[in-house]
Design an enzyme around this catalytic site. Structure first.
Site, mmCIF file in Angstrom:
data_model
loop_
_atom_site.group_PDB
_atom_site.id
_atom_site.type_symbol
_atom_site.label_atom_id
_atom_site.label_comp_id
_atom_site.label_asym_id
_atom_site.label_seq_id
_atom_site.Cartn_x
_atom_site.Cartn_y
_atom_site.Cartn_z
ATOM 1 N N ASP A 133 0.736 -0.986 0.012
ATOM 2 C CA ASP A 133 0.154 0.289 0.232
ATOM 3 C C ASP A 133 1.043 1.405 -0.002
ATOM 4 O O ASP A 133 1.687 1.338 0.802
ATOM 5 C CB ASP A 133 -1.046 -0.071 1.768
ATOM 6 N N ASP A 234 -2.617 4.226 -2.729
ATOM 7 C CA ASP A 234 -3.653 5.566 -2.098
ATOM 8 C C ASP A 234 -4.234 6.865 -2.097
ATOM 9 O O ASP A 234 -3.273 8.148 -2.670
ATOM 10 C CB ASP A 234 -3.172 5.114 -0.490
ATOM 11 N N GLU A 288 -6.621 3.386 -6.053
ATOM 12 C CA GLU A 288 -7.998 3.545 -5.728
ATOM 13 C C GLU A 288 -8.676 4.588 -6.485
ATOM 14 O O GLU A 288 -8.502 6.087 -6.328
ATOM 15 C CB GLU A 288 -7.115 3.907 -4.290
ATOM 16 N N HIS A 355 -10.974 -2.830 3.570
ATOM 17 C CA HIS A 355 -11.166 -2.211 5.035
ATOM 18 C C HIS A 355 -11.497 -0.549 5.106
ATOM 19 O O HIS A 355 -11.702 -0.354 6.712
ATOM 20 C CB HIS A 355 -10.000 -2.036 5.015
ATOM 21 N N ASP A 356 -12.612 -0.247 4.449
ATOM 22 C CA ASP A 356 -12.796 0.569 4.069
ATOM 23 C C ASP A 356 -14.478 0.707 4.611
ATOM 24 O O ASP A 356 -15.440 1.990 3.840
ATOM 25 C CB ASP A 356 -12.898 1.981 2.895
HETATM 26 C C1 NOJ Z 1 -8.620 5.307 1.299
HETATM 27 C C2 NOJ Z 1 -8.116 4.141 2.846
HETATM 28 O O1 NOJ Z 1 -8.661 3.111 2.188
HETATM 29 C C3 NOJ Z 1 -8.027 4.705 3.529
HETATM 30 O O2 NOJ Z 1 -8.252 4.037 4.361
HETATM 31 C C4 NOJ Z 1 -8.272 6.262 3.928
HETATM 32 O O3 NOJ Z 1 -7.910 6.103 5.329
HETATM 33 C C5 NOJ Z 1 -7.911 7.267 3.174
HETATM 34 N N1 NOJ Z 1 -6.926 6.680 1.845
HETATM 35 C C6 NOJ Z 1 -5.945 8.208 3.856
HETATM 36 O O4 NOJ Z 1 -5.122 7.340 3.398
#
Ligand code: NOJ
Ligand code: MG
Length: 584
Positions: A133, A234, A288, A355-356
Site C-alpha cells: 500500500d 492510496d 484506489e 477495510h473502508d
Molecule cells: C483511503 C484508504 O483506503 C483509507 O483507509 C484511508 O483512511 C484514506 N485513504 C486516507 O489515506
C-alpha cells in the site's frame, strides 16, 4: 478384400481428420492468445490482509508479521494468487497507518524489517505475489519532510506540501474528508495554511514538485528491489489538484473527485512513475478510485497509456452504505455497464468489500444465522466469476459479520469520529446517524480474524486491540475447515475453478434476463468454452427460464446446495443458491 479396402479408407480418413483438427486447434489457441493479454495480476484472486487484525504472535493484542507467517499455509490453502497488505510503516497511527512518518521503516507493532523479509519470502516460496500500500497523496505530519517544511518558508522541504500564505488572506474553503473544521490548517512559524484532504495530521504532498516525485519513486524502487510485486496507490486521484486554489461553488463537495483531484497533470505523473518504476521493475500498480466517468478510468488504465494497470471504482460499494439496502437491478446495471465499457481495453478490480466498508455479507447478503453461509457463498461465487481481478477482504471467505457498536464512545476510527462531529455540528438526527454508522462503519470490518473457538478466537493470547465479534464461536476457520459445505471450502473451490478456467478470467460477459427481480444470470464465453452463472440474490426460492442456455448438456461445476433443479428450460433456485454450469 472390399472390407479391408473400406477399413483402410476409414483409417486414412481418421488420420486426415486428426491432422486437420490438430492444425485447427493451435490456430484457435493462437487466435485466443493474440486476443488476450495474459498477466498474473489479471488472473487469480487477490486477498487483502489488514495486518493489525490478522494474527498476533507476541501477545500485545495487535496482529503482526510473525502472526501472518504462522498462517502462511492457511493463506496458501485459499488458492489466492496475491496478497495486498494495508500499511505497516512507521506511523503515529492517526488513521491506522494511512499516515506514514517513514516510508522505509516498519512500525514496531508489526515486527522488524527482518520479519518483513521472512514474511515476503514465505509468500514468494508459495508463489503468492505481494502488493504494497503506497500512501503518497499525503504523509503524516510527523514525517521529517513536514516537520522541516513547517519550520520555515526557506526550508528545502517547504514545497513538498501545499501552502496558502496568510498575507493573501484566508484560503478559499476546502472540504476535508475527516476534519469537520475543513481542509486548511494554520502554522504560525511560516504564517501560512497547509492543505489536508484527510485529517489535519495527513498533510497533502505537492506532486508538482519534481523533487517530491523523485522521492516517491525512490521509495517505490526500494520496496521493488526488496521483492514486492505491486503497489496499491492510496487516494491517488487527489495527488493532482488545481493549485491556484480558486473558490468553489456551494455544494461542490458532492462531486468530490472532480473538484479536488484528477487534474490532467495526474497522467504526466503516472507516465513518469511507469517509466521510473513500473516498467523497469516489472511490477504493477492499482489505483484506489477510477475517476467519475468511464473516460477517466480508461485514461488511467488502458494498456497503451502506460500509466496504471488496474483501477477500482466505488459505484457498487457506494450504493450499499445505508440500512435501506440496495436494488439488485441497480447492482446488475453497475457491473454490466462497467464490464461493457472495459470489454476491449483496460482492466478493473472486482470487489464489494475492503477495510473502508462494513462486512460483505451484511451489506450485500444476509447476515442472519440461517442465511449467512449460503449468501456468503453466493457473493463469493459472483466476485470470482466476473471479468476483472477479484479482491477478497480477510474474513469474507468465512462470512465474518458486522459487530454491533451502537454508541460513539466505542469507535476509534478517525473517520467515524469525524463524521459524528460533522453530523452533530449540522444538527442531524444523532440516533439515525448512529444507526447508519453501526451498519456501515468500516470498523465493522477491522475486528480480529476468527481462527477458532478458543479464547479470543485464537487471534491473540493477550488483550485484542479491538473487541472480537462474539459470533466467533460459530464462525471460525477451524470449524469451517472441517465442514466441506462451509463458506471457506466453497471459496477454495471457487478460486480453483477460476484458476482452472481462463473463461472465468478473460471470457466475454453477457447478462441474461436483466430484468429478473431476484436472479442475477450471466454467461461467460471464451472460444468454445461457455459458462452460465446463476445467482439467487433473495431469501426465497426463485425460478428462471433460459430457453437457449439451459439444455441437456449442462454440467454443474459448482453449487452451494446439494441439488440443482432444472426442468426443461427452467431452473429453480433455493435461497441464495449459486451455481455455475458448463454449457454448450
Ligand atoms: C483511503 C484508504 O483506503 C483509507 O483507509 C484511508 O483512511 C484514506 N485513504 C486516507 O489515506
Ligand atoms: Mg503483536
Amino acid at each position: 478384400m472390399i472390407k479391408r479396402y473400406l477399413r483402410l479408407d476409414f483409417i486414412v480418413t481418421i488420420i486426415l481428420l486428426t491432422i486437420l483438427s490438430c492444425k485447427n486447434q493451435p490456430k484457435e489457441e493462437v487466435d485466443l492468445a493474440s486476443k488476450i493479454d495474459r498477466q498474473w495480476w489479471k488472473e487469480g484472486t487477490l486477498y487483502q490482509i489488514y495486518p493489525q487484525s490478522f494474527k498476533d504472535s507476541d501477545g500485545d493484542g495487535f496482529g503482526d508479521f510473525k502472526g501472518i507467517i504462522e498462517e502462511l499455509d492457511y493463506i496458501e490453502s485459499l488458492g489466492i494468487s496475491s496478497v495486498w497488505m494495508n500499511p505497516f510503516f512507521k506511523s503515529p497511527l492517526v488513521d491506522n497507518g494511512y499516515d506514514v512518518s517513514d516510508y522505509r521503516a516498519i512500525h514496531p507493532r508489526y515486527g522488524t524489517m527482518e520479519d518483513f523479509e521472512e514474511m515476503l519470502k514465505g509468500f514468494q516460496d508459495r508463489e503468492i505475489k505481494f502488493v504494497l500500500d503506497v500512501v503518497v497523496n499525503h504523509s503524516s505530519d510527523q514525517h521529517e519532510w513536514f516537520q522541516e517544511a513547517k519550520s520555515s518558508r526557506e526550508n528545502k522541504y517547504y514545497n513538498y506540501y501545499h501552502w496558502w500564505p496568510a498575507e493573501k488572506g484566508k484560503p478559499p474553503y476546502r472540504h476535508s474528508l475527516f476534519d469537520p473544521d475543513g481542509g486548511w490548517d494554520y502554522v504560525e512559524a511560516v504564517d501560512a495554511y497547509y492543505l489536508h484532504t484527510f485529517a489535519e495530521e495527513q498533510p497533502d504532498l505537492n506532486w508538482e514538485n519534481p523533487k517530491l516525485r523523485q522521492e516517491v519513486y525512490d521509495i517505490m524502487k526500494y520496496w521493488a528491489e526488496m521483492g514486492v510485486d505491486g503497489f496499491r496507490m492510496d487516494a491517488f486521484q487527489f495527488a493532482s489538484k488545481d493549485t491556484t486554489f480558486p473558490e468553489f461553488p456551494d455544494g461542490h463537495e458532492k462531486d468530490f473527485i472532480k473538484w479536488y483531484g484528477l487534474r490532467p497533470q495526474l497522467h504526466d505523473y503516472l507516465k513518469e512513475m511507469y517509466k521510473e518504476v513500473i516498467e523497469p521493475y516489472n511490477v504493477f500498480a492499482v489505483a484506489e478510485g477510477a475517476g467519475s466517468t468511464f473516460k477517466d478510468a480508461h485514461d488511467l488504465v488502458d494498456s497503451d497509456r502506460k500509466e496504471l494497470q488496474v483501477a477500482y471504482h466505488f459505484e457498487t460499494v457506494d450504493m450499499s452504505r445505508t440500512t435501506d439496502g440496495y436494488e439488485l437491478s441497480q447492482f446488475k446495471d453497475v457491473f454490466s455497464r462497467w464490464d461493457d465499457a472495459f470489454a476491449e481495453n483496460g482492466w478493473l478490480a472486482i470487489f464489494l468489500s475492503n477495510h473502508d466498508n462494513s462486512r460483505l455479507v451484511n451489506r450485500f447478503g444476509n447476515a442472519s444465522p440461517e442465511f449467512r453461509t449460503v449468501s456468503t457463498q453466493m457473493l463469493n461465487t459472483f466476485l470470482l466469476s466476473m471479468r476483472g481481478t477479484p479482491y477478497t477482504y480477510y474474513g469474507d471467505e468465512l462470512g465474518m459479520t458486522n459487530i454491533d457498536m451502537p454508541t460513539i464512545e466505542e469507535y476509534v476510527d478517525i473517520s467515524a469520529i469525524g463524521d459524528y462531529k460533522m453530523a452533530s455540528a449540522k444538527g442531524k438526527d444523532v440516533d439515525e446517524f448512529m444507526k447508519q454508522l453501526n451498519y456501515a462503519s468500516r470498523e465493522n470490518a477491522r475486528t480480529p480474524m476468527q481462527w477458532d473457538d478458543s479464547v479470543n478466537a485464537g487471534f491473540t493470547k493477550g488483550t485484542p486491540w479491538k473487541r472480537l465479534n462474539p459470533n466467533y464461536i460459530q464462525i471460525n476457520v477451524a470449524k469451517q475447515n472441517s465442514n466441506p459445505n462451509s463458506a471457506l471450502n466453497h471459496f477454495r473451490r471457487m478460486t480453483k475453478l477460476r484458476k482452472d478456467n481462463l473463461v472465468l478470467v478473460y471470457g466475454d460477459y453477457e447478462i441474461l434476463q436483466k430484468e429478473h427481480p431476484s436472479v442475477y444470470a450471466f454467461k461467460r464465453t471464451l472460444g468454445n468454452d461457455k459458462m452460465l452463472v446463476l445467482l439467487n440474490f433473495s431469501d426465497e426460492n426463485s425460478t428462471i427460464s433460459l430457453t437457449e442456455e439451459l439444455g441437456n448438456s449442462n454440467e454443474t461445476l459448482i453449487n452451494n446446495y446439494e441439488e440443482l433443479i432444472i426442468e426443461g428450460n427452467e431452473a429453480s433456485l433455493l435461497p441464495y443458491q449459486a451455481v455455475i454450469l458448463k454449457i454448450e
